[in-house]
Design a protein around this motif. Structure first.
Motif, PDB file in Angstrom:
ATOM      1  N   VAL A 243      -4.035  -2.848  32.644  1.00 23.85           N
ATOM      2  CA  VAL A 243      -4.646  -2.452  33.925  1.00 23.85           C
ATOM      3  C   VAL A 243      -4.047  -1.202  34.670  1.00 23.85           C
ATOM      4  CG1 VAL A 243      -4.638  -3.293  36.295  1.00 23.85           C
ATOM      5  CG2 VAL A 243      -5.449  -4.822  34.622  1.00 23.85           C
ATOM      6  N   ASN A 244      -2.756  -0.847  34.271  1.00 24.28           N
ATOM      7  CA  ASN A 244      -2.192   0.227  34.667  1.00 24.28           C
ATOM      8  C   ASN A 244      -2.569   1.305  34.013  1.00 24.28           C
ATOM      9  OD1 ASN A 244      -0.530  -0.992  36.697  1.00 24.28           O
ATOM     10  ND2 ASN A 244       1.380  -1.277  35.209  1.00 24.28           N
ATOM     11  N   ALA A 245      -2.973   1.174  32.661  1.00 21.20           N
ATOM     12  CA  ALA A 245      -3.632   2.311  31.949  1.00 21.20           C
ATOM     13  C   ALA A 245      -4.922   2.707  32.431  1.00 21.20           C
ATOM     14  CB  ALA A 245      -3.657   1.898  30.405  1.00 21.20           C
ATOM     15  N   CYS A 246      -5.615   1.852  33.080  1.00 22.58           N
ATOM     16  CA  CYS A 246      -7.117   1.931  33.597  1.00 22.58           C
ATOM     17  C   CYS A 246      -6.962   2.582  34.934  1.00 22.58           C
ATOM     18  CB  CYS A 246      -7.630   0.732  33.736  1.00 22.58           C
ATOM     19  SG  CYS A 246      -8.402  -0.202  32.278  1.00 22.58           S
ATOM     20  N   LYS A 256     -15.209   5.681  35.098  1.00 26.58           N
ATOM     21  CA  LYS A 256     -15.217   4.293  35.003  1.00 26.58           C
ATOM     22  C   LYS A 256     -14.241   3.758  34.057  1.00 26.58           C
ATOM     23  CE  LYS A 256     -18.690   2.019  36.614  1.00 26.58           C
ATOM     24  NZ  LYS A 256     -19.996   1.265  36.611  1.00 26.58           N
ATOM     25  N   THR A 257     -13.444   2.663  33.985  1.00 27.39           N
ATOM     26  CA  THR A 257     -12.760   1.972  32.859  1.00 27.39           C
ATOM     27  C   THR A 257     -13.090   0.661  32.906  1.00 27.39           C
ATOM     28  OG1 THR A 257     -10.872   1.141  34.204  1.00 27.39           O
ATOM     29  CG2 THR A 257     -10.921   3.367  33.545  1.00 27.39           C
ATOM     30  N   HIS A 258     -13.143  -0.014  31.498  1.00 22.61           N
ATOM     31  CA  HIS A 258     -13.462  -1.139  31.303  1.00 22.61           C
ATOM     32  C   HIS A 258     -12.379  -1.732  30.215  1.00 22.61           C
ATOM     33  CE1 HIS A 258     -17.883  -0.178  32.047  1.00 22.61           C
ATOM     34  NE2 HIS A 258     -17.375   1.024  31.942  1.00 22.61           N
ATOM     35  N   ILE A 259     -12.519  -3.361  30.524  1.00 19.43           N
ATOM     36  CA  ILE A 259     -11.599  -4.097  29.477  1.00 19.43           C
ATOM     37  C   ILE A 259     -12.325  -5.045  29.134  1.00 19.43           C
ATOM     38  CG2 ILE A 259      -9.326  -5.504  29.470  1.00 19.43           C
ATOM     39  CD1 ILE A 259      -8.208  -4.068  31.762  1.00 19.43           C
TER      40      ILE A 259
END
Length: 284
Positions: A243-246, A256-259
């Motif tokens: 989450v911190n990388a996002c 936008k970021t995705h996991i």
């Protein structure tokens, strides 16, 4: 006939996304145990080649932790971690480099076998990542943080429509080589390229309210939500650095970021080209 119509409907649903993302840059981080599973890896790389054929500029940053630990075990050397970071002496650094370069070549070769084009780059040999020794509560040896990304070589190769495959190692101003966390390397790369998307491929569905309940997936979060969920211990353990990388990528002007869970067949395509997606998106 009905099955054919359903397939056509899927293509029509994807059309606005294809139009929106064509010529944009995606940075994808892929590593961990899922990198070592051949069937999963083949599916992920097929998705990545598809993105490339759709005109999306694709950068893949890979890790290699389990492979490195296995090689260390065979050499009779114990893997040691502090706060999730591998303690890296000179011998360990040599193993890290050997395993990362072997994986880099494997990924590039498999992309070519699928029918795509790929270029393998090393953060060390090509000077992509300028690094400095990490400051931690104990001495971690040759473990570094990224302080700069040299993007010109990446951008040059992206113009050839190749998938850029990057091994995360860095070098400081004195030529000292460092082991770099792949999540961080990928996030910094996404920020430096002002990528449209930063995607973390994992072995979990995404951010879950209850890890034991597959129906508790949180499909969309913003930065305020994340802070609250960390305080509530909903986001904890190994999910926190992801989450911190996002967050770092979003603060670096990634859109936008995705996991997402790489074990789901074609998870990458389902997340990007369908209305519902399959993982957790994180936005500003």
């Amino acid at each position: 006939m009905d099955e054919a119509i359903k397939k056509a409907d899927v293509l029509i649903e994807a059309l606005p996304y294809i139009k929106k993302f064509r010529k944009k840059t995606f940075v994808i981080k892929y590593g961990g145990s899922i990198l070592g599973e051949e069937t999963i890896r083949r599916g992920v790389l097929e998705d990545i080649v598809f993105l490339s054929f759709m005109g999306i500029k694709t950068v893949l940053v890979h890790g290699g932790g389990p492979s490195i630990s296995e090689k260390m075990r065979k050499l009779g050397k114990k893997s040691e971690f502090v706060d999730g970071m591998r303690v890296t002496d000179k011998e360990t650094l040599r193993v890290v480099e050997e395993e990362l370069m072997e994986l880099n070549k494997l990924i590039v070769d498999e992309i070519h076998q699928i029918g795509g084009t790929a270029v393998g780059l090393s953060g060390k040999h090509h000077g992509l990542f300028h690094a400095e020794k990490i400051k931690a509560r104990v001495d971690l040896g040759f473990v570094g943080i990224v302080t700069g990304v040299k993007t010109d070589l990446i951008e040059k190769d992206l113009k050839t429509s190749a998938v850029i495959v990057i091994a995360p190692m860095g070098v400081d101003g004195h030529g000292v080589v460092y082991n770099i966390n792949a999540d961080e390397a990928a996030s910094k790369t996404a920020s430096a390229l002002t990528a449209e998307k930063f995607v973390l491929l994992t072995n979990v569905r995404g951010v879950m309210r209850n890890p034991e309940d597959p129906e508790s997936l949180i499909t969309s979060l913003d930065l305020t939500d994340i802070k609250s969920l960390i305080e509530q211990n909903v986001i904890q353990s190994g999910m926190i650095p992801k989450v911190n990388a996002c967050i770092d990528a979003l603060e670096g002007n990634v859109n936008k970021t995705h996991i997402i869970d790489a074990r789901i067949p074609h998870a990458l395509l389902l997340e990007i080209f369908t209305d519902k997606g399959v993982g957790t998106e994180i936005v500003k």
